[in-house]
Design a protein around this motif. Structure first.
Motif, short mmCIF file in Angstrom:
data_model
loop_
_atom_site.label_atom_id
_atom_site.label_comp_id
_atom_site.label_asym_id
_atom_site.label_seq_id
_atom_site.Cartn_x
_atom_site.Cartn_y
_atom_site.Cartn_z
N GLY A 196 0.80 -1.22 0.00
CA GLY A 196 0.00 0.00 0.00
C GLY A 196 0.83 1.27 0.00
O GLY A 196 0.81 2.05 -0.96
N PRO A 197 1.61 1.51 1.07
CA PRO A 197 2.43 2.73 1.08
C PRO A 197 3.56 2.73 0.05
O PRO A 197 3.93 3.79 -0.47
CB PRO A 197 2.99 2.78 2.51
CG PRO A 197 2.68 1.49 3.14
CD PRO A 197 1.59 0.84 2.38
N LYS A 198 4.10 1.55 -0.27
CA LYS A 198 5.24 1.50 -1.19
C LYS A 198 4.86 1.83 -2.63
O LYS A 198 5.62 2.50 -3.33
CB LYS A 198 5.88 0.11 -1.13
CG LYS A 198 6.71 -0.15 0.11
CD LYS A 198 7.18 -1.59 0.19
CE LYS A 198 8.13 -1.91 -0.96
NZ LYS A 198 8.64 -3.31 -0.83
N ARG A 199 3.68 1.39 -3.07
CA ARG A 199 3.33 1.53 -4.48
C ARG A 199 1.98 2.20 -4.72
O ARG A 199 1.82 2.94 -5.69
CB ARG A 199 3.32 0.15 -5.15
CG ARG A 199 4.68 -0.49 -5.25
CD ARG A 199 5.54 0.22 -6.28
NE ARG A 199 5.02 0.05 -7.63
CZ ARG A 199 5.33 0.82 -8.67
NH1 ARG A 199 6.16 1.83 -8.52
NH2 ARG A 199 4.82 0.58 -9.87
N CYS A 200 1.02 1.89 -3.85
CA CYS A 200 -0.36 2.23 -4.19
C CYS A 200 -0.76 3.65 -3.82
O CYS A 200 -1.61 4.25 -4.50
CB CYS A 200 -1.30 1.24 -3.52
SG CYS A 200 -1.02 -0.47 -4.02
N VAL A 201 -0.21 4.19 -2.74
CA VAL A 201 -0.59 5.54 -2.33
C VAL A 201 -0.31 6.53 -3.45
O VAL A 201 -1.16 7.38 -3.77
CB VAL A 201 0.12 5.96 -1.03
CG1 VAL A 201 -0.01 7.46 -0.80
CG2 VAL A 201 -0.44 5.20 0.16
N ASP A 202 0.86 6.46 -4.06
CA ASP A 202 1.19 7.42 -5.12
C ASP A 202 0.26 7.26 -6.32
O ASP A 202 -0.10 8.26 -6.97
CB ASP A 202 2.64 7.25 -5.55
CG ASP A 202 3.62 7.79 -4.52
OD1 ASP A 202 3.24 8.73 -3.79
OD2 ASP A 202 4.75 7.29 -4.44
N ARG A 203 -0.12 6.04 -6.61
CA ARG A 203 -1.06 5.81 -7.71
C ARG A 203 -2.41 6.47 -7.41
O ARG A 203 -3.04 7.09 -8.27
CB ARG A 203 -1.23 4.30 -7.92
CG ARG A 203 -1.86 3.90 -9.23
CD ARG A 203 -1.84 2.39 -9.40
NE ARG A 203 -0.52 1.90 -9.82
CZ ARG A 203 0.15 0.93 -9.24
NH1 ARG A 203 -0.35 0.31 -8.18
NH2 ARG A 203 1.33 0.55 -9.70
N ILE A 204 -2.84 6.36 -6.16
CA ILE A 204 -4.09 6.99 -5.73
C ILE A 204 -3.97 8.50 -5.76
O ILE A 204 -4.89 9.20 -6.23
CB ILE A 204 -4.48 6.49 -4.33
CG1 ILE A 204 -4.88 5.01 -4.39
CG2 ILE A 204 -5.60 7.32 -3.73
CD1 ILE A 204 -4.97 4.34 -3.03
N LEU A 205 -2.86 9.03 -5.28
CA LEU A 205 -2.67 10.49 -5.29
C LEU A 205 -2.73 11.04 -6.71
O LEU A 205 -3.33 12.09 -6.95
CB LEU A 205 -1.34 10.85 -4.64
CG LEU A 205 -1.23 10.62 -3.13
CD1 LEU A 205 0.18 10.95 -2.64
CD2 LEU A 205 -2.27 11.42 -2.36
N ASP A 206 -2.11 10.34 -7.64
CA ASP A 206 -2.15 10.79 -9.04
C ASP A 206 -3.57 10.77 -9.57
O ASP A 206 -3.99 11.69 -10.29
CB ASP A 206 -1.26 9.89 -9.91
CG ASP A 206 0.22 10.09 -9.66
OD1 ASP A 206 0.59 11.11 -9.03
OD2 ASP A 206 1.01 9.22 -10.07
N MET A 207 -4.33 9.74 -9.22
CA MET A 207 -5.71 9.65 -9.71
C MET A 207 -6.58 10.75 -9.12
O MET A 207 -7.38 11.38 -9.82
CB MET A 207 -6.27 8.27 -9.35
CG MET A 207 -7.62 7.96 -10.00
SD MET A 207 -7.49 7.82 -11.80
CE MET A 207 -6.56 6.28 -11.94
N LEU A 208 -6.42 11.01 -7.83
CA LEU A 208 -7.21 12.07 -7.20
C LEU A 208 -6.87 13.43 -7.80
O LEU A 208 -7.75 14.26 -8.05
CB LEU A 208 -6.94 12.09 -5.69
CG LEU A 208 -7.43 10.88 -4.89
CD1 LEU A 208 -6.92 10.95 -3.46
CD2 LEU A 208 -8.95 10.80 -4.91
N GLU A 209 -5.59 13.65 -8.07
CA GLU A 209 -5.18 14.92 -8.68
C GLU A 209 -5.79 15.08 -10.06
O GLU A 209 -6.20 16.19 -10.45
CB GLU A 209 -3.66 14.99 -8.76
CG GLU A 209 -3.15 16.32 -9.32
CD GLU A 209 -1.64 16.39 -9.39
OE1 GLU A 209 -1.12 17.48 -9.67
OE2 GLU A 209 -0.98 15.36 -9.14
#
Length: 285
Positions: free
Chosen positions: A49-62
C-alpha cells in the motif's frame, strides 16, 4: 424524508477516504498463528500500500481535482513518513487511525488515551499539527472512546454504520459538536476484495470479487445516496484499491461522480464543519 442541505445547493455529499494501514493489520493477524511473527509474505501485502499504491491513488485524485481523507495509524506514519508527508503536501486530510491498528474495544481508558495521544504526537512532529478526524481501527471502539476523543480536540469520526447522514454524537446523554460521518461495509473495498493466505482473508478463502461487480455495487450505493440527498463515505485501502487493475474502479467512480455538478465531494473536516454549523436545519429533516 426530505433531502439534507449541502453547500451551494448541492444535492448530496461524497467523501473518498483511504485507510493507510500498511503492514499493521497483517502483523496483528499473524500474532494469532503459530510462528506468525516469522511470516513475511503477509506483511508484504500491507507494505504494498504505502510503497506503491498511495502514489497511484494520489495521481488519480489529482487528475479529478479531488481532495480526500487518509486515515493513518501512528505506526504506519513512523514507518513511512515520506509517504504521509506526500499525502499532506498534496492537500489531502490526515486522520487518526489508532497507533498499531489496535481495537479500542476492550482497551482500558488509560490504554486508549495513550494510543490517541501517542499518535497525535507523531502527527505533530511529522506534518506540524495534530489531527481532528478519527476512524476506529477494525470497526469498533469502547463506549468511552468518543468522549476521550472529544475531550482531546477531535471534531469528527467516520467509524459507525447506523446512518447515511452525519449526526451529532451523544456523549453522557447530550448531543455534542463531535460529528459522526457514518460509512458502510457495502462501500468498503477491503470487505469486497482483500485477499491473503496468512492469515486467511477472507477466512474461507472463497472470494476474489469481480472488479466490475464491485464497481457496480459502489456506484449503485452512490446513486441511491444521490437520489435521497445523503452523504456517502467510501472506505478504501491503498493495498486493495491501489493495484493497477483495481485503481480503474476508483477512476471510473471519480469520473462519474465528479461529472455531476450538484455533488459536493469533500473531506471529513469539510463535511463535519458544514453539518455542525447547519445542524438545526439539517435535524429538522
Amino acid at each position: 424524508m426530505g433531502n439534507l442541505k449541502w453547500p451551494e445547493g448541492k444535492k448530496c455529499a461524497v467523501m473518498f477516504t483511504f485507510d493507510v494501514d500498511g503492514d499493521t493489520t497483517w502483523e496483528n493477524g499473524n500474532r494469532g498463528l503459530p510462528n506468525g511473527e516469522k511470516y513475511i509474505k503477509s506483511l508484504s501485502v500491507g507494505q504494498y500500500g504505502p510503497k506503491r499504491c498511495v502514489d497511484r491513488i494520489l495521481d488519480m485524485l489529482e487528475s479529478y481535482g479531488v481532495k480526500a481523507t487518509f486515515f493513518v495509524p501512528g505506526l504506519t506514519a513512523e514507518r513511512y513518513p515520506e509517504v504521509i508527508m506526500r499525502i499532506a503536501e498534496a492537500g489531502h486530510e490526515i486522520g487518526h487511525h489508532g497507533y498499531a491498528h489496535e481495537r479500542f474495544a476492550g482497551k482500558t481508558t488509560e490504554e486508549q488515551i495513550e494510543i490517541i495521544e501517542k499518535t497525535q504526537r507523531i502527527f505533530k512532529d511529522l506534518i506540524g499539527h495534530e489531527v481532528t478526524g478519527f476512524r476506529t481501527p477494525s470497526g469498533d471502539w469502547a463506549k468511552i472512546t468518543p468522549q476521550l476523543l472529544y475531550e482531546r480536540g477531535f471534531r469528527y469520526s467516520s467509524s459507525m454504520r447506523g446512518d447515511d447522514r452525519p449526526y451529532r454524537t451523544v456523549i453522557n446523554g447530550e448531543k455534542t459538536d463531535f460529528i459522526e460521518i457514518p460509512t458502510k461495509w457495502e462501500v468498503d473495498d477491503y470487505v469486497a476484495m482483500a485477499y491473503n493466505m496468512y492469515p486467511a482473508e477472507p477466512a474461507g478463502q472463497d472470494r476474489i470479487s469481480s472488479y466490475r461487480l464491485v464497481e457496480d455495487n459502489f456506484m449503485r450505493e452512490f446513486r441511491g445516496h444521490y437520489k435521497e440527498g445523503l452523504c456517502i463515505s467510501y472506505m478504501s485501502h491503498p493495498q486493495v484499491i491501489g493495484s493497477p487493475g483495481r485503481i480503474q474502479i476508483l477512476k471510473h467512480m471519480l469520473e462519474q461522480i465528479t461529472s455531476k455538478e450538484d455533488v459536493w465531494v469533500a473531506t471529513g473536516t469539510e463535511v463535519s464543519d458544514w453539518y455542525r454549523s447547519h445542524s438545526e436545519e439539517q435535524e429538522e429533516k
